[in-house]
Design a protein around this motif. Sequence first.
Motif, PDB file in Angstrom:
ATOM      1  N   PHE A  25       0.833  -1.205   0.000  1.00  0.00           N
ATOM      2  CA  PHE A  25       0.000   0.000   0.000  1.00  0.00           C
ATOM      3  C   PHE A  25       0.871   1.260   0.000  1.00  0.00           C
ATOM      4  O   PHE A  25       0.633   2.190  -0.777  1.00  0.00           O
ATOM      5  CB  PHE A  25      -0.912  -0.019   1.224  1.00  0.00           C
ATOM      6  CG  PHE A  25      -1.582   1.288   1.511  1.00  0.00           C
ATOM      7  CD1 PHE A  25      -2.704   1.677   0.785  1.00  0.00           C
ATOM      8  CD2 PHE A  25      -1.102   2.133   2.500  1.00  0.00           C
ATOM      9  CE1 PHE A  25      -3.338   2.899   1.041  1.00  0.00           C
ATOM     10  CE2 PHE A  25      -1.724   3.350   2.765  1.00  0.00           C
ATOM     11  CZ  PHE A  25      -2.841   3.735   2.036  1.00  0.00           C
ATOM     12  N   LYS A  29       1.371   4.165  -3.110  1.00  0.00           N
ATOM     13  CA  LYS A  29       0.708   5.445  -2.839  1.00  0.00           C
ATOM     14  C   LYS A  29       1.594   6.595  -3.313  1.00  0.00           C
ATOM     15  O   LYS A  29       2.791   6.629  -3.036  1.00  0.00           O
ATOM     16  CB  LYS A  29       0.422   5.585  -1.344  1.00  0.00           C
ATOM     17  CG  LYS A  29      -0.704   6.541  -1.014  1.00  0.00           C
ATOM     18  CD  LYS A  29      -1.070   6.444   0.458  1.00  0.00           C
ATOM     19  CE  LYS A  29      -2.308   7.262   0.799  1.00  0.00           C
ATOM     20  NZ  LYS A  29      -2.237   8.653   0.420  1.00  0.00           N
ATOM     21  N   ILE A  32       2.379  10.075   0.964  1.00  0.00           N
ATOM     22  CA  ILE A  32       2.035   9.516   2.276  1.00  0.00           C
ATOM     23  C   ILE A  32       2.071  10.589   3.358  1.00  0.00           C
ATOM     24  O   ILE A  32       2.145  10.290   4.542  1.00  0.00           O
ATOM     25  CB  ILE A  32       2.990   8.356   2.652  1.00  0.00           C
ATOM     26  CG1 ILE A  32       4.430   8.870   2.724  1.00  0.00           C
ATOM     27  CG2 ILE A  32       2.863   7.201   1.683  1.00  0.00           C
ATOM     28  CD1 ILE A  32       5.372   7.889   3.359  1.00  0.00           C
TER      29      ILE A  32
END
Length: 363
Positions: A25, A29, A32
């Motif tokens: 994840f 991404k 963050i």
Amino acid sequence: MNIIPKEENSIESLFNKAKQLIKVFLENKKSITDIEGSKFESIVFDFLKEAAIGTTFEGKIDLISGQKFPDIVINNKIGLEVKTTRSKNWKTTGNSVFEGTRVDGIDDLYLICAKLTKPYDILIKPYEDCLTEIVVTHSPRYLIDMEIDPMDSIFNKMEISYDDLRKSENPIRPIIDYYKSKLKDGQSLWWIDEDNTEKRTLTESNLVMQVWNTLESNRRAYFCALGFLFFPELISNSKNEKYSRFSLWLVTSQNIICNNVRDIFTAGGIGNIAELGNKSMFSKNKFPRILINLFQNLETIKEEIENLTFEDFSHHWKDYRKTDSPKEYWISEIKRHIDSDNSYSVTMKQNIIKQIRRKLNIT
């Protein structure tokens, strides 16, 4: 702490699956910057639930709302505390020693920590194995280091188990006794109550007060370098007020008492600086000691400015923004103070900044 069975339905297996899901994840991404704190707790919770599908933990994972400890409870008896760090190491502040908000019925407690700097990484370990020291912010808190050997935990150092300490009527007493036993000449313990919300930075342990002259020479040099880095006004031609912020920082952040801060930077008189050549406005090609000290500390300043975080700098630098380059911001402040000093010629001012930029590898 119970031994974790290595089987598909073990808590170890659940954590390993969730860890891999979280890493994927983070890697996928784009940004963050917005996933710290409670938002990251929710992310961990969601991936734990996904990892639990088809196991004995499915439907038995709860996100604890409010100011409770720990953040997540599994099967009503396993706790998971969630932490993040944006530094290059695995150190961060933990929870209060008192644990007044601990959820009842927790048998085993773990800590998950995400390093939110590339390459992203996740570590999950038993909570007590990651607590290395005790520091004081508004109350005594554990200092977390996910990389320590469990034998180096604060509990092994104090020769008391985590459970025995947290369940004791006065958990502060063994902590004070331990740090008192480690005191050296020139050191003493200090204490602040829970109503004192003064921010203090992470040190090995900030329960210990120390006098500047009792520090080893390498530690004095290190704090001198940090002084120039955090408080560039030290290089200005103003009088004693330029030392005020550094002096307060030594006491409130590093627990160091210095009777004459000015001497740290100016004692020793004038001297040479090889990088600045032979031309100077000072007699016999000499420079003031504070400028000599600045050049002597540029290697340490370069190292620290590359490793410290936005929070470290913004705490000390006025108007510093996340989009600013730390090196460029610091150089601009040094230049501003150098430019205001009429002791230097325009050519010498330019040469000083040029050589500082070269030392910091700024093109």
